[in-house]
Design a protein around this motif. Structure first.
Motif, PDB file in Angstrom:
ATOM      1  N   LEU A 289      33.793  47.519 -14.227  1.00  0.00           N
ATOM      2  CA  LEU A 289      32.335  47.574 -14.224  1.00  0.00           C
ATOM      3  C   LEU A 289      31.807  48.207 -15.510  1.00  0.00           C
ATOM      4  CD1 LEU A 289      31.583  48.658 -10.533  1.00  0.00           C
ATOM      5  CD2 LEU A 289      31.367  46.370 -11.552  1.00  0.00           C
ATOM      6  N   GLU A 290      32.575  49.170 -16.027  1.00  0.00           N
ATOM      7  CA  GLU A 290      32.170  49.844 -17.265  1.00  0.00           C
ATOM      8  C   GLU A 290      32.725  49.139 -18.499  1.00  0.00           C
ATOM      9  OE1 GLU A 290      32.869  54.177 -19.501  1.00  0.00           O
ATOM     10  OE2 GLU A 290      33.239  53.962 -17.349  1.00  0.00           O
ATOM     11  N   ARG A 291      33.958  48.657 -18.410  1.00  0.00           N
ATOM     12  CA  ARG A 291      34.635  48.114 -19.586  1.00  0.00           C
ATOM     13  C   ARG A 291      34.312  46.645 -19.847  1.00  0.00           C
ATOM     14  NH1 ARG A 291      40.681  50.663 -18.443  1.00  0.00           N
ATOM     15  NH2 ARG A 291      40.091  52.869 -18.634  1.00  0.00           N
ATOM     16  N   GLY A 292      33.932  45.930 -18.797  1.00  0.00           N
ATOM     17  CA  GLY A 292      33.600  44.527 -18.983  1.00  0.00           C
ATOM     18  C   GLY A 292      34.807  43.609 -19.016  1.00  0.00           C
ATOM     19  N   HIS A 293      35.978  44.102 -18.722  1.00  0.00           N
ATOM     20  CA  HIS A 293      37.178  43.258 -18.629  1.00  0.00           C
ATOM     21  C   HIS A 293      38.087  43.799 -17.539  1.00  0.00           C
ATOM     22  CE1 HIS A 293      39.752  46.317 -20.487  1.00  0.00           C
ATOM     23  NE2 HIS A 293      38.806  46.513 -21.391  1.00  0.00           N
TER      24      HIS A 293
END
Length: 663
Positions: free
Chosen positions: A462-466
């Motif tokens: 959710l934070e890292r996008g991957h």
């Protein structure tokens, strides 16, 4: 006087035969002499020497006792000590060696023998070190003495530097000493210096290419590097060199767990061949005995090398904590030298505790009979430190396999294997087990240790996008086929990452190179070697989805992941061993993470990598779901286990056990 002169003349002839190693001829003459002179102490002692040379340990011991009853002599004491040593009657051997050493205080051989004997226990380690050092100073068997120092330094003193140095000195004493090379290789292997272990093993094989233990050690080293196919070839060579050795064949069977190339029927046949390497005794010696009296406690024995900081301990803990002490006695037979906080805790909880590492199979079987065990449970299967040959001696009326790992032992003498409905959905799995099936409601229940009390983190993607996948199972479970599957997965998700734990530093380069050859850049991989338990748990905070191994699927590692909110993609197969992931996920309602093929495994990993919101919801509630499940209900599990074992015991009078046990 004449009779004495004749006896002395005969003794001279006998002494000559003994010098020429003509033991049977000497023994025949000594027996004739003793018929004429039954009180002849020297003749009794020489007869003991002959019996000792012919490996007739028990008769030798008795003859030496007779000699000593007639006349005390250092020679008879030494002989009796040797016989007792071989019979593992350690108290007698120690007394003989000490008494002889008091008479011969300069004897390097006695210092060596007493040192070796005392080095077999923690309490005797320091004195053993001094005695072996003294023997070395006098030039007696220095290479062997250094090897014993190496072993006790590692086992009892926890001094690995001393262990390495002593093994190295043994090799300095004898550059072609294969035992010293094997000892060094084992130390390198234990400390994950795999290349160093392989180098010295290659040298050892040049000296002696016909030793099964060298091929076995070589295979274990390759297994840590992930080279499963070659590992299996080397174990097959070891089996060919030692075809009747049960432990070598056990190692081979354990290695088969990591390989999926054998059809299920052939895999089972390989396990059945283990039975031919065991002593054959009556299958049910207690068939005619009375049924279990409900007024008396049922005595259950557990045999294991893993009652310490080990995955087995986390599942065995609830049994000791919750078993009904009014109805059951629990006797633990521990087959390892290591003692830690888990071990000490289990000792306090068990009804009785036996340290059995130094006992022979026959001695351990007799101890179990003496303890009047009703049901004997193996917790190792074919993993390291197992005592399966003891079960072949039938020391208990009912014998059961459980927990080491879910697979048949292949033994006629093992009556039942414990399963649950996920490992064995129906009776069809019985075709691949030498044991009868006994179903538990759940195969195991975990007792979370205090250090598991770490918070579940938010979903990293959710934070890292991957998406970040993770594999924290033992690296020996990760074959090239598994790595190929994961490389294919990463190639289909451009920005996906993979976090892994490997065994050895050499494996770091191996894994990076493997993925690089398939177009996966090194920065997409985060690799670790062995971590402390708390660090290992925290590592889950970096992972969105775990990737299970195949065909040897994870158990303890997977539960740790679930506790930290990380579900795993797992593949089920024909063997029970490949169904552990299912047995963990299904009770939690997470069957959507279970695949039935390699292709489905990829599809499910791809699907869940695109479901961040649903994954975040699962993550947030997974620990509570786990806490409320059968997987952590130790009390309910133990009650169920007690019922199953009691049922097995009540059926012990059935001459042919044709019925599986269901509740």
């Amino acid at each position: 006087m004449v009779a004495q002169m004749q006896a002395n003349a005969e003794l001279n002839k006998i002494a000559l035969l003994i010098q020429q190693n003509q033991w049977q001829a000497a023994e025949k003459m000594l027996q004739a002499l003793l018929r004429k002179s039954p009180q002849h102490a020297v003749a009794h002692r020489l007869l003991g020497d002959c019996l000792l040379a012919r490996q007739q340990w028990r008769p030798a011991l008795e003859v030496y006792q007779r000699s000593l009853s007639l006349r005390m002599s250092a020679e008879a004491l030494i002989g009796m000590g040797k016989a007792a040593d071989m019979l593992r009657i350690n108290e007698v051997a120690e007394k003989c060696y000490r008494t002889a050493l008091a008479q011969l205080p300069k004897s390097a051989e006695l210092k060596y023998r007493l040192g070796v004997l005392l080095g077999g226990s923690r309490d005797g380690a320091e004195e053993a070190l001094q005695l072996l050092g003294a023997a070395i100073e006098q030039g007696f068997q220095p290479a062997r003495a250094y090897l014993h120092i190496s072993q006790l330094a590692e086992r009892w003193l926890k001094n690995f530097d001393m262990a390495f140095n002593a093994a190295s000195k043994a090799l300095e004493c004898d550059a072609d000493n294969v035992d010293a090379m094997l000892r060094l290789a084992d130390l390198y292997w234990r400390n994950n210096y795999i290349e160093e272990a392989l180098q010295i093993l290659n040298k050892a094989l040049q000296v002696d290419g016909e030793r099964a233990d060298l091929y076995q050690m070589f295979s274990q080293s390759l297994l840590k590097k992930g080279e499963h196919a070659q590992c299996l070839q080397l174990l097959q060579r070891a089996v060919a060199l030692a075809p009747n050795d049960a432990q070598t064949y056990s190692s081979y069977l354990f290695a088969l767990n990591y390989i999926d190339s054998l059809p299920h029927a052939e895999w089972f046949e390989q396990h059945r061949q283990y039975n031919a390497r065991l002593p054959q005794v009556a299958r049910h010696p207690a068939d005619s005995s009375p049924a279990h009296d409900p007024q008396h406690k049922l005595r259950i024995g557990f045999v294991s090398a893993d009652l310490r900081e080990h995955s087995v301990a986390h599942f065995f803990g609830p049994v000791l904590e919750h078993f009904n002490r009014d109805q059951f006695d629990i006797v633990c037979y521990y087959n390892h030298h290591k003692s830690d906080a888990y071990t000490e805790h289990f000792k306090q909880q068990a009804s009785a505790w036996r340290d059995v590492l130094t006992l022979s199979d026959t001695q351990l079987a007799q101890q179990i009979r003496d303890d009047a065990i009703d049901v004997l449970v193996d917790l190792n299967n074919h993993s390291g430190g197992n005592r399966l040959p003891v079960f072949a001696l039938r020391p208990a009326p009912v014998q059961v396999s459980w927990l080491g790992y879910p697979a048949t032992t292949g033994m006629d003498a093992m009556d039942y294997i414990l399963v649950d409905r996920y490992y064995a959905p129906d009776d069809s799995m019985a075709a691949f087990c030498s044991e009868k099936l006994a179903w538990l409601q759940s195969y195991r229940a975990l007792q979370p240790p205090p250090e598991m009390d770490l918070p579940v983190s938010p979903l990293p993607m959710l934070e890292r996008g991957h998406v970040t996948f993770g594999s924290f199972n033992s690296f020996v479970k990760i074959s090239q086929d598994v790595l190929l599957l994961w490389a294919e997965l990463l190639s289909q998700i451009d920005n996906a990452r993979l976090v892994m734990i490997v065994h050895a530093a050499e494996s770091l380069d191996y894994v990076r190179h493997f993925f690089a050859e398939r177009g996966i850049a090194a920065e997409r991989l985060t690799l670790f070697t062995k971590l402390r338990y708390e660090q290992f748990l925290k590592l889950h905070q970096q992972v969105d989805i775990a990737l299970d191994t195949y065909p040897f699927t994870g158990m303890t590692t997977s539960i740790n992941g679930l506790w930290m909110g990380v579900p795993m993609i797992t593949q089920v197969g024909e063997r029970m061993l490949s169904r552990s992931g299912l047995s963990l996920l299904a009770p939690l309602g997470l069957e959507d993470f279970v695949a039935d093929s390699r292709e489905a495994y990829l599809q499910k990993a791809l699907y869940w990598s695109q479901q961040p919101q649903q994954l975040a919801q699962i993550r947030a509630g997974l620990r509570q779901r786990l806490q409320q499940s059968v997987l952590l209900d130790g009390k309910a599990f133990t009650n169920n286990l007690q019922d199953v074992l009691l049922s097995a015991c009540c059926n012990k009078n059935v001459t042919h056990r044709t019925d599986n046990i269901r509740f």
